[in-house]
Every structure is written in structure tokens, then in C-alpha cells.
Design an enzyme around this catalytic site. Structure first.
Site, mmCIF file in Angstrom:
data_model
loop_
_atom_site.group_PDB
_atom_site.id
_atom_site.type_symbol
_atom_site.label_atom_id
_atom_site.label_comp_id
_atom_site.label_asym_id
_atom_site.label_seq_id
_atom_site.Cartn_x
_atom_site.Cartn_y
_atom_site.Cartn_z
ATOM 1 C CG HIS A 82 -1.726 1.466 1.276
ATOM 2 N ND1 HIS A 82 -2.838 1.540 0.559
ATOM 3 C CD2 HIS A 82 -1.586 2.524 2.133
ATOM 4 C CE1 HIS A 82 -3.327 2.682 0.766
ATOM 5 N NE2 HIS A 82 -2.658 3.138 1.632
ATOM 6 C CG ASP A 161 -12.101 3.664 5.344
ATOM 7 O OD1 ASP A 161 -11.868 4.375 6.208
ATOM 8 O OD2 ASP A 161 -12.020 3.624 4.215
ATOM 9 N NE ARG A 168 -10.602 10.292 9.031
ATOM 10 C CZ ARG A 168 -9.772 9.597 8.270
ATOM 11 N NH1 ARG A 168 -10.020 8.503 7.649
ATOM 12 N NH2 ARG A 168 -8.394 10.190 8.118
ATOM 13 C CB SER A 183 -8.754 5.005 7.030
ATOM 14 O OG SER A 183 -9.254 5.165 5.546
ATOM 15 C CE LYS A 187 -9.262 2.454 2.563
ATOM 16 N NZ LYS A 187 -9.514 3.693 2.524
HETATM 17 N N1 URA Z 1 -5.873 7.115 2.680
HETATM 18 C C1 URA Z 1 -7.022 6.344 3.347
HETATM 19 O O1 URA Z 1 -7.413 5.436 2.778
HETATM 20 N N2 URA Z 1 -7.447 6.728 4.388
HETATM 21 C C2 URA Z 1 -7.023 7.956 5.175
HETATM 22 O O2 URA Z 1 -7.818 8.289 6.017
HETATM 23 C C3 URA Z 1 -6.218 8.757 4.482
HETATM 24 C C4 URA Z 1 -5.659 8.108 3.341
#
Ligand code: URA
Length: 434
Positions: A82, A161, A168, A183, A187
Site C-alpha cells: 500500500h 471506512d 472526515r 482507514s 481496507k
Molecule cells: N488514505 C486512506 O485510505 N484513508 C485515510 O484516512 C487517508 C488516506
């Protein structure tokens, strides 16, 4: 349990239990807890922070707000990467097939671009026909057949999320390390992976502007992942200048194909190889970093990595002939070089301005529902430390409208600085946590 008592507890700096977090997040996901209470909770977390235990619990609860992909039938190590995102970051397109041909499965669920940050899904969709919306069953089938698959987030993956991130975004609570960690990790871990390598970027074109903040985010991501039983690694990498020589969707896919063919630019290959090597080490496919790099280089030289990319594209409905004939990608109607105004060394290529230039050309989106133009962007980007003479090409703009070209050109003029002496580039990889 009473929602406002839990908000009060966090507001006053106390630690929330996993039970309280589960009650709150599940209530928010189902709609029993309204946006205004979740907003207050997000703001309380923003100001009070969270312990590692709380952050891990929040991640766990958000991950289980939906399905977790069952990858057990693949019977080989599953590992993903990621990146916190940047400009010109097309590493996933190279790394997924490359790692897959070394004996791991890469179930990659990616996102779309927003602001100056590009998105892997948008890039892949510039390949005519490529489908990013596979069902979970199709996803597993592609993984079984070719070892890698890159798709978009499904409706059932970490729905908490999806809802919370949108909230947010409009309540000024995005830049909070526990909320970012929960977050990202909720995922990623819902992909059903054993190991995860993170590329945490810092600099002008990154989400984290300072190296110290990037280090803190990386340490927290790694620690939370480990607490959840995953093998974790992270690199802290520079995003002051764009990665590679292109920015823009189709242009970046073409550059990724060049990398898989052994013709990639040094900076992009350095980051890709380091991240891929860490994936192989975490998965137990190789014992040393040198062995891992050796294996990766052989997979590129033999053509196996490019073949694996072809296979993934074909299995996901993409026109595989585009890999050999770049004219099959959408082409911009205006192609214009940007010339060096004077001789010297490239002292800086501001990734923020390059990202904004791509945005005004139409390659990126400001709102999640904006439509993008996959053909436009920038190629031939000069790199920090390059020696240039007056009039040399330092970038090439690909546009579909004169107005957009003009606006992008203004950003390009601000993006480049030329110095008399070679002041050298910032080291690309600042630190590796493994
Ligand atoms: N990327 C994400 O998936 N979530 C966040 O909170 C910030 C960046």
C-alpha cells in the site's frame, strides 16, 4: 451503551475499549448512530489521539464492518503493498505481476485518484476494456490463474471506512494518525492478506509533508498490523519530485510496461524493486534482500513479469494488444514540449505543481464524482540532477484543450528550478522497516 457517554469519554482523553468502539462503529455503519455524533467522535479522536491498543481495536472493528476476502483456497502466501500516494506513482502496476511470478499471490484492492494523487484504478482503466469491478468470486479466480489481480473497493469491503472517510473529508478530521491508520489498514486487511508492505511517502507531492510525520505514520501502521497478526514492512520514500518520468493515466501505464520490459527509469525501479523484495522476504520466498533482488531482476529479464501483466489484463477484460502497441491507448490531441529556459542542473521538480498541472489538464479529480481524461498528462519529465542546456526538453505536455494547456504550462514554469551546480537529489528511500 450510550453514544454520547462514549464521545464524552474520548473527549476527556480516556481510552476506549474494543467493546465501546465496536458498538459505536457498528451503530454508525447501520445508521443507528447519526453523522453528527460520529463527527464529534472523529473530532475527539483528532484532538485526544488514540493508544496503539485503541487504534488496533478501531482497525479490527472497521475491517469487520464488512466482508473479509477468503484467500485460503489459493494455498500460497498472500501479500500486498500500500502506498500513501503521490504523483507519478505507478509502482503497483509493475510490482503486482512481478511479485506474483516469484510465487506469492497479490490480491490488490486499490483506489481512485483524488486531488494531486493519482489512482491505480484510473490508470488501469486507460487500458481499453479493463474491468476493475470484479466480484469477489471473479477476483479469486483471477488470483488463482495468474497470481495477481487489481480491482476496486467493493460495496461490502470495510463499509464503515467508506462512510467515515466521506464524513472526515467534510469535518476537517482527515489528518489524524489513528483515523488514517484504521482507514488504510481496515481496507487492506480485508483483502485476506498474510503480509503487507507500506510505501509511506513524504514531501511536496505527498499526503505527509514532513519526514517525521511519515515516520510516525509508518511506525503506527506497522505496529497495528503486527498486533493484528500480520507480517509488516514499510519504506519511507521521497515524494518531493514525481516518481518516474510520466504523470497521467495512460502515460503511466505505458511507463509501467516499459519497466516490466527492463527499460524503466532508475528512481521508479529502485522503489519498485525495494518494495517487491520486502514482499518476498516477508512471505518467506527468499532469505536475503540480495536473493530477492536477484530473483526479481531475472523475472524481468526473462519476460515473465511482462507476460504476467498481460495475463492479468486479459483475464480482467483488457485489450492486451495495447501492451505491444501504445497507439491503442487514448491519445491527447495536443502534444507540446516544455523547454529549459537556461542551462544548468535540474535542482527541483515540485511534485505538487506537477500534480496540479495534471489536474488542470483533466487527468485528476477534485471531487470523487469528477470524470477524468485518461489521455492527458506529462511525459519526458526531467529528474533532479539532470544536466540540461538552454532549449532542452524538460517535459512534454499532453492536452486536449488549449486553455488547459495554458494553465498547465503555468504550473510547469513554477515546478522546475535550474541551478548552476548539481546539488543532488534527496535520497529516494529514507528508511526501511522490516
Ligand atoms: N488514505 C486512506 O485510505 N484513508 C485515510 O484516512 C487517508 C488516506
Amino acid at each position: 451503551m450510550v453514544p454520547h457517554w462514549i464521545i464524552e469519554k474520548k473527549r476527556d482523553g480516556a481510552e476506549l475499549s474494543e467493546k465501546e468502539l465496536r458498538f459505536f462503529i457498528n451503530g454508525y455503519t447501520t445508521g443507528d448512530i447519526p453523522d453528527y455524533q460520529m463527527s464529534a467522535m472523529a473530532m475527539a479522536i483528532y484532538f485526544q489521539g488514540m493508544s496503539l491498543d485503541e487504534t488496533a481495536s478501531l482497525t479490527q472493528v472497521m475491517m469487520h464492518s464488512g466482508d473479509v476476502v477468503d484467500t485460503s483456497s489459493l494455498a500460497i502466501p498472500t501479500v500486498d503493498k500500500h502506498s500513501t500516494g503521490g504523483v507519478g506513482d505507478k509502482v503497483s502496476l509493475i510490482l503486482a505481476p512481478l511479485a506474483a511470478c516469484c510465487g506469492v499471490a497479490v490480491p490488490m484492492i486499490s483506489g481512485r485518484g483524488l486531488g494531486i494523487t493519482g489512482g491505480t484504478l484510473d490508470k488501469l482503466e486507460s487500458i481499453p476494456g479493463y474491468r476493475t469491478n470484479l466480484s469477489e468470486l471473479e477476483f479469486i479466480e483471477v488470483l488463482r490463474t495468474c497470481g495477481c489481480s487489481i480491482i476496486g473497493q467493493t460495496e461490502t469491503l470495510a463499509p464503515a471506512d467508506k462512510k467515515l472517510y466521506a464524513l472526515r473529508d467534510v469535518t476537517a478530521t482527515v489528518p489524524s494518525i489513528p483515523l488514517i491508520v484504521a482507514s488504510i489498514m481496515s481496507k487492506k486487511l480485508a483483502e485476506g492478506i498474510d503480509s503487507l508492505v507500506l510505501d509511506v511517502k513524504w514531501g511536496k507531492g505527498a499526503f505527509m509533508k514532513s519526514k517525521d510525520d511519515a515516520h510516525e505514520l509508518a511506525r503506527t501502521l506497522v505496529e497495528v498490523g503486527r498486533r493484528m497478526g500480520k507480517r509488516m514492512g514499510a519504506l519511507i520514500t521521497d515524494m518531493n519530485q514525481p516518481l518516474g518520468k510520466t504523470a497521467g493515466n495512460a502515460l503511466e501505464v505505458i511507463e509501467a510496461v516499459e519497466c516490466l520490459s527492463g527499460r524503466g527509469p532508475d528512481d521508479l525501479m529502485e522503489v519498485t524493486m525495494a518494495l517487491s523484495a520486502n514482499m518476498l522476504l516477508l512471505s518467506g520466498c527468499c532469505e536475503t534482500h540480495v536473493d530477492a533482488l536477484d530473483m526479481l531482476h531475472r523475472k524481468i529479464e526473462s519476460g515473465e513479469a511482462l507476460d504476467r501483466f498481460r495475463k492479468m489484463v486479459s483475464l480482467q477484460g483488457g485489450d492486451v494488444s495495447a501492451v505491444d502497441d501504445y497507439e491503442r491507448f487514448a491519445q491527447a490531441s495536443i502534444v507540446q514540449d516544455v523547454l529549459a529556459p537556461e542551462g544548468g542542473y535540474i535542482g527541483g521538480v515540485d511534485a505538487n505543481h506537477i500534480g496540479r498541472a495534471c489536474g488542470v489538464l483533466g487527468a485528476g479529480r477534485q471531487k470523487t464524482d469528477d470524470v477524468i481524461d485518461v489521455a492527458v498528462g506529462i511525459s519526458n519529465l526531467a529528474k533532479v540532477g539532470d544536466r540540461v542546456n538552454q532549449g532542452d526538453v524538460i517535459a512534454t505536455l499532453h492536452a486536449n484543450h488549449d486553455e488547459a494547456l495554458k494553465a498547465a504550462m503555468e504550473h510547469l514554469v513554477c515546478a522546475f528550478s535550474i541551478t548552476e551546480k548539481d546539488e543532488g537529489a534527496i535520497p529516494l528511500i529514507d528508511k526501511s522497516i522490516l
